[in-house]
Motif scaffolding. Structure first.
Motif, PDB file in Angstrom:
ATOM      1  N   PRO A  17     -15.084  -2.937  -6.197  1.00  0.00           N
ATOM      2  CA  PRO A  17     -15.514  -2.858  -7.608  1.00  0.00           C
ATOM      3  C   PRO A  17     -15.673  -4.241  -8.254  1.00  0.00           C
ATOM      4  O   PRO A  17     -16.527  -4.438  -9.117  1.00  0.00           O
ATOM      5  N   LEU A  18     -14.869  -5.188  -7.792  1.00  0.00           N
ATOM      6  CA  LEU A  18     -14.961  -6.552  -8.328  1.00  0.00           C
ATOM      7  C   LEU A  18     -16.244  -7.230  -7.849  1.00  0.00           C
ATOM      8  O   LEU A  18     -16.935  -7.911  -8.613  1.00  0.00           O
ATOM      9  N   MET A  19     -16.582  -7.035  -6.577  1.00  0.00           N
ATOM     10  CA  MET A  19     -17.814  -7.619  -6.027  1.00  0.00           C
ATOM     11  C   MET A  19     -19.034  -7.002  -6.724  1.00  0.00           C
ATOM     12  O   MET A  19     -20.016  -7.672  -6.991  1.00  0.00           O
ATOM     13  N   HIS A  50      -8.213  -2.414  -3.349  1.00  0.00           N
ATOM     14  CA  HIS A  50      -8.419  -0.971  -3.117  1.00  0.00           C
ATOM     15  C   HIS A  50      -7.098  -0.198  -3.072  1.00  0.00           C
ATOM     16  O   HIS A  50      -7.046   0.977  -3.428  1.00  0.00           O
ATOM     17  N   SER A  51      -6.031  -0.875  -2.632  1.00  0.00           N
ATOM     18  CA  SER A  51      -4.720  -0.219  -2.552  1.00  0.00           C
ATOM     19  C   SER A  51      -4.203   0.231  -3.909  1.00  0.00           C
ATOM     20  O   SER A  51      -3.347   1.106  -3.990  1.00  0.00           O
ATOM     21  N   ASN A  52      -4.690  -0.402  -4.968  1.00  0.00           N
ATOM     22  CA  ASN A  52      -4.268   0.017  -6.302  1.00  0.00           C
ATOM     23  C   ASN A  52      -5.402   0.748  -7.025  1.00  0.00           C
ATOM     24  O   ASN A  52      -5.440   0.804  -8.246  1.00  0.00           O
ATOM     25  N   ILE A  53      -6.320   1.278  -6.256  1.00  0.00           N
ATOM     26  CA  ILE A  53      -7.386   2.108  -6.826  1.00  0.00           C
ATOM     27  C   ILE A  53      -7.373   3.481  -6.161  1.00  0.00           C
ATOM     28  O   ILE A  53      -7.261   4.515  -6.818  1.00  0.00           O
ATOM     29  N   VAL A  54      -7.441   3.443  -4.825  1.00  0.00           N
ATOM     30  CA  VAL A  54      -7.629   4.701  -4.094  1.00  0.00           C
ATOM     31  C   VAL A  54      -6.458   5.691  -4.261  1.00  0.00           C
ATOM     32  O   VAL A  54      -6.711   6.888  -4.431  1.00  0.00           O
ATOM     33  N   PRO A  55      -5.187   5.238  -4.237  1.00  0.00           N
ATOM     34  CA  PRO A  55      -4.112   6.233  -4.448  1.00  0.00           C
ATOM     35  C   PRO A  55      -4.265   6.985  -5.767  1.00  0.00           C
ATOM     36  O   PRO A  55      -3.979   8.183  -5.848  1.00  0.00           O
ATOM     37  N   TRP A  56      -4.763   6.301  -6.789  1.00  0.00           N
ATOM     38  CA  TRP A  56      -4.960   6.958  -8.098  1.00  0.00           C
ATOM     39  C   TRP A  56      -6.170   7.864  -8.060  1.00  0.00           C
ATOM     40  O   TRP A  56      -6.213   8.901  -8.728  1.00  0.00           O
ATOM     41  N   GLN A  57      -7.180   7.456  -7.265  1.00  0.00           N
ATOM     42  CA  GLN A  57      -8.355   8.325  -7.132  1.00  0.00           C
ATOM     43  C   GLN A  57      -7.992   9.630  -6.443  1.00  0.00           C
ATOM     44  O   GLN A  57      -8.565  10.679  -6.728  1.00  0.00           O
ATOM     45  N   LEU A  58      -7.013   9.555  -5.518  1.00  0.00           N
ATOM     46  CA  LEU A  58      -6.575  10.790  -4.867  1.00  0.00           C
ATOM     47  C   LEU A  58      -5.967  11.731  -5.905  1.00  0.00           C
ATOM     48  O   LEU A  58      -6.142  12.950  -5.833  1.00  0.00           O
ATOM     49  N   LEU A  59      -5.269  11.142  -6.889  1.00  0.00           N
ATOM     50  CA  LEU A  59      -4.690  11.967  -7.966  1.00  0.00           C
ATOM     51  C   LEU A  59      -5.774  12.494  -8.899  1.00  0.00           C
ATOM     52  O   LEU A  59      -5.636  13.561  -9.491  1.00  0.00           O
ATOM     53  N   GLU A  60      -6.832  11.711  -9.011  1.00  0.00           N
ATOM     54  CA  GLU A  60      -7.963  12.148  -9.823  1.00  0.00           C
ATOM     55  C   GLU A  60      -8.502  13.456  -9.235  1.00  0.00           C
ATOM     56  O   GLU A  60      -8.798  14.403  -9.940  1.00  0.00           O
ATOM     57  N   LYS A  61      -8.572  13.452  -7.895  1.00  0.00           N
ATOM     58  CA  LYS A  61      -9.079  14.622  -7.174  1.00  0.00           C
ATOM     59  C   LYS A  61      -8.096  15.789  -7.227  1.00  0.00           C
ATOM     60  O   LYS A  61      -8.479  16.915  -7.501  1.00  0.00           O
ATOM     61  N   SER A  62      -6.824  15.498  -6.921  1.00  0.00           N
ATOM     62  CA  SER A  62      -5.870  16.600  -6.788  1.00  0.00           C
ATOM     63  C   SER A  62      -5.361  17.105  -8.136  1.00  0.00           C
ATOM     64  O   SER A  62      -5.054  18.275  -8.288  1.00  0.00           O
ATOM     65  N   LYS A  63      -5.273  16.216  -9.116  1.00  0.00           N
ATOM     66  CA  LYS A  63      -4.643  16.625 -10.381  1.00  0.00           C
ATOM     67  C   LYS A  63      -5.579  16.582 -11.583  1.00  0.00           C
ATOM     68  O   LYS A  63      -5.212  17.033 -12.662  1.00  0.00           O
ATOM     69  N   GLY A  64      -6.720  15.973 -11.382  1.00  0.00           N
ATOM     70  CA  GLY A  64      -7.637  15.875 -12.511  1.00  0.00           C
ATOM     71  C   GLY A  64      -7.232  14.824 -13.531  1.00  0.00           C
ATOM     72  O   GLY A  64      -7.570  14.914 -14.713  1.00  0.00           O
ATOM     73  N   ILE A  65      -6.489  13.797 -13.080  1.00  0.00           N
ATOM     74  CA  ILE A  65      -6.181  12.699 -13.998  1.00  0.00           C
ATOM     75  C   ILE A  65      -7.430  11.832 -14.165  1.00  0.00           C
ATOM     76  O   ILE A  65      -8.411  11.983 -13.432  1.00  0.00           O
ATOM     77  N   VAL A  66      -7.397  10.928 -15.121  1.00  0.00           N
ATOM     78  CA  VAL A  66      -8.563  10.085 -15.392  1.00  0.00           C
ATOM     79  C   VAL A  66      -8.157   8.613 -15.251  1.00  0.00           C
ATOM     80  O   VAL A  66      -7.101   8.210 -15.747  1.00  0.00           O
ATOM     81  N   THR A 109       0.829  -1.204   0.000  1.00  0.00           N
ATOM     82  CA  THR A 109       0.000   0.000   0.000  1.00  0.00           C
ATOM     83  C   THR A 109       0.863   1.254   0.000  1.00  0.00           C
ATOM     84  O   THR A 109       0.638   2.183  -0.782  1.00  0.00           O
ATOM     85  N   GLU A 110       1.868   1.284   0.885  1.00  0.00           N
ATOM     86  CA  GLU A 110       2.703   2.478   0.924  1.00  0.00           C
ATOM     87  C   GLU A 110       3.500   2.616  -0.369  1.00  0.00           C
ATOM     88  O   GLU A 110       3.711   3.720  -0.866  1.00  0.00           O
ATOM     89  N   ALA A 111       3.936   1.491  -0.929  1.00  0.00           N
ATOM     90  CA  ALA A 111       4.710   1.547  -2.169  1.00  0.00           C
ATOM     91  C   ALA A 111       3.873   2.190  -3.282  1.00  0.00           C
ATOM     92  O   ALA A 111       4.371   3.021  -4.055  1.00  0.00           O
ATOM     93  N   ILE A 112       2.599   1.811  -3.366  1.00  0.00           N
ATOM     94  CA  ILE A 112       1.751   2.376  -4.423  1.00  0.00           C
ATOM     95  C   ILE A 112       1.462   3.854  -4.146  1.00  0.00           C
ATOM     96  O   ILE A 112       1.461   4.683  -5.051  1.00  0.00           O
ATOM     97  N   ASN A 113       1.264   4.177  -2.867  1.00  0.00           N
ATOM     98  CA  ASN A 113       1.058   5.585  -2.520  1.00  0.00           C
ATOM     99  C   ASN A 113       2.291   6.421  -2.827  1.00  0.00           C
ATOM    100  O   ASN A 113       2.185   7.558  -3.294  1.00  0.00           O
ATOM    101  N   LEU A 114       3.456   5.846  -2.545  1.00  0.00           N
ATOM    102  CA  LEU A 114       4.704   6.541  -2.880  1.00  0.00           C
ATOM    103  C   LEU A 114       4.751   6.824  -4.374  1.00  0.00           C
ATOM    104  O   LEU A 114       4.992   7.946  -4.814  1.00  0.00           O
ATOM    105  N   LEU A 115       4.475   5.772  -5.137  1.00  0.00           N
ATOM    106  CA  LEU A 115       4.534   5.913  -6.588  1.00  0.00           C
ATOM    107  C   LEU A 115       3.518   6.940  -7.075  1.00  0.00           C
ATOM    108  O   LEU A 115       3.840   7.820  -7.886  1.00  0.00           O
TER     109      LEU A 115
END
Lengths: 406, 141
Positions: free
Chosen positions: A367-369, A124-140, A95-101
């Motif tokens: 999301p898988l469920m 979720h660990s490989n979804i939520v860190p990217w969602q934070l970037l979606e919020k802060s940077k407007g990535i998709v 989780t921290e590794a993905i957040n770092l990245l």
């Protein structure tokens, strides 16, 4: 090569206990594995003989401890066949590794409208860190869908890849279904467009041999505690060229070269990404865990776990009204199922009474469920110390619970 | 019967079970038998979301007494929900607020009330008491 399970089981003191008066059968290995004496002893040795803060110490203990920590880094490097040990960054876990990245790669390379591709299977660990970037940077975020068997649909992946794609981040193996993704193909397709790829190996390194150079992945992350190592330690492998270009993640001691109020210069790799006193006892424990699995041999482990998976699948098929989730051709030793629509919580609670530890719920993969339109599943995941006798008990237990609900 | 008497009655019922199988069979039975949750109340603000299972709770005051309506998607949780409703239903807010709930522990189901079980039961009991407090405040105003 044959494998002496009885002697392996003796390495894991925790397995000797009874739970609710029944011998413990531990099938929650995808959540965390148990630890062999070799790992426990290695950590104990740190604190009983050479504990000292690492790096820059001039005294004896600090040198011994620093050496042990850096030796552990080399063990990780060799374990995943990274080209350089400074391409291995110790983190608290996957989780921290993905957040770092996400943070550092995001800061350095991403802007509004840029796209990141993940898959429907992600934890979720490989979804939520990217969602934070979606919020802060407007990535998709773009999502590779799966088919009925729980396999990624690669044709859809092809359609998602474009000049807007800046990173592909997918699991090597699905934690909820056990699907082994065709990561080499995924990496090659991304590289054809010069897109870097991160592989989440949290569920993989304990089951299959990983060679980051052969894969040519740009980043690979995993946790120690799912690999018979301690909790709170994991690693991020990153290609030197990427790590050098990325902004630091956390600031503090260790990661700097010089600090002044007129400007601070950062340390070189890997220290640039390891702010503060690292979890060196954890890293040393992880090194011991790597020694442990390499002593047995990952090929031997993979073959035995595959045997358990096939046996368990065959036996579980005998349970009336069982439905499996994730029936990919390439699968790790994870079985997700529901029986007769019995709620996973009820199944897990009653199996526990029989000393059978399984995981229930959404497995941090909502999301898988959602895709399967179920609240969750019951998941049995096998490790090197599980036996066919334990699987027989699991099958019997499930049948017994089914009768209670009949 | 008072809240205390009903709790004693439940403890006696469960005292008859020798092993966990019988106890949980009974919980499953009363879980399956719990009826009366009207679909119109299956609303997000009546939902107590646990990580593992979900509980729905609706309450209203009729003639000074609280009527609870509850449901869960997991049957064992629903069985415990049924027991809680049996103990606390059709009581005045004061009765609910003045009585300790001790039967769950006595019948050996305390583990299900541990916050780490994340089945929604702890939050449900809290919510039942909050309803009592709210209705009491309303009566007094």
């Amino acid at each position: 090569m044959s494998i002496d399970i009885e002697s392996i089981r003796k390495d894991f003191p925790i397995l000797e206990q009874t739970v609710h008066g029944k011998p413990l059968a531990y099938f929650d290995n995808a959540a965390t594995t148990q630890k062999p004496t070799q790992v426990i002893d290695a950590i104990s040795e740190v604190y009983t003989t050479y504990n000292s803060n690492i790096h820059r110490g001039v005294h004896h203990l600090s040198n011994v401890c620093t050496q042990a920590y850096e030796d552990a880094r080399v063990k990780v490097q060799k374990f995943i066949n990274a080209g350089n040990s400074h391409e291995v960054i110790f983190t608290r876990g996957t989780t921290e590794a993905i957040n770092l990245l996400a943070t550092s790669f995001g800061e350095s390379f991403l802007k509004k409208g840029d796209e990141i591709i993940v898959s429907q299977l992600e934890h979720h660990s490989n979804i939520v860190p990217w969602q934070l970037l979606e919020k802060s940077k407007g990535i998709v975020i773009k999502v590779i869908p799966i088919n009925e068997n729980g396999e990624l649909i690669l044709e859809e992946y092809d359609k998602l890849l474009s000049e807007k794609t800046k990173l592909v981040a997918v699991a090597h193996i699905s934690n909820a279904l056990g699907t082994i993704n065709p990561i080499k193909t995924i990496i090659d397709k991304a590289h054809a467009l010069s897109v870097p790829v991160m592989i989440d190996g949290a569920q993989a390194v304990q089951h299959v041999a990983v060679d980051v150079q052969a894969l040519d992945c740009d980043f690979y992350v995993f946790s120690g505690h799912k690999l018979y190592g301690p909790t709170g330690i994991g690693a991020l492998f990153g290609k030197e060229e990427w790590l050098n270009k990325m902004e630091p993640y956390h600031g503090g001691g260790e990661m700097i070269k010089t600090v002044s109020f007129s400007g601070t210069t950062f340390n070189e790799l890997p220290f640039k990404f390891e702010a503060g006193t690292p979890d060196y006892s954890g890293a040393i424990g992880l090194g011991a865990a790597i020694d442990y699995v390499q002593n047995i041999g990952l090929d031997v482990i993979a073959a035995y776990e595959h045997e358990l998976l096939e046996y368990a699948t065959e036996q579980l098929k005998q349970v009336p009204n069982i439905k499996f989730y994730g029936t990919a051709k390439e699968k790790a030793s994870v079985i997700s199922f529901m029986v007769n629509n019995i709620h996973p919580f009820d199944m897990g609670t009653l199996l526990d009474k029989m000393g059978l530890a399984v995981r229930t719920g959404h497995h941090c993969a909502q999301p898988l469920m959602e895709h399967y339109q179920i609240p969750g599943t019951v998941r049995a995941s096998f490790a090197i110390y599980n036996t066919k006798e334990e699987i027989d008990r699991l099958v019997e237990g499930i049948k017994r619970v089914s009768l209670l609900f009949a | 019967m008072t809240i205390k008497e009903i709790q004693e009655e439940i403890i006696e019922e469960f005292g008859a079970f020798d092993d966990w199988m019988d106890k949980y069979s009974y919980l499953i039975e009363i879980g399956n038998d719990l009826e009366g949750f009207e679909e119109e109340y299956r609303l997000s603000n009546n939902l107590i979301e646990g990580c593992q299972s979900q509980v729905w709770l609706h309450a209203e005051l009729k003639d000074g007494k609280i009527q609870y309506m509850a449901d869960s998607d997991a049957i064992i949780v629903k069985g415990i929900v049924a027991l809680l409703v049996r103990v606390l239903n059709d009581r005045t807010p004061d009765e609910i607020l003045d009585n300790e709930l001790y039967f769950v522990e006595q019948i050996g189901l305390k583990e299900h009330l541990s916050p780490t079980r994340s089945n929604g039961l702890v939050a449900m009991i809290k919510q039942m008491r909050i309803y009592a407090l709210a209705f009491k405040a309303k009566q007094e105003s």
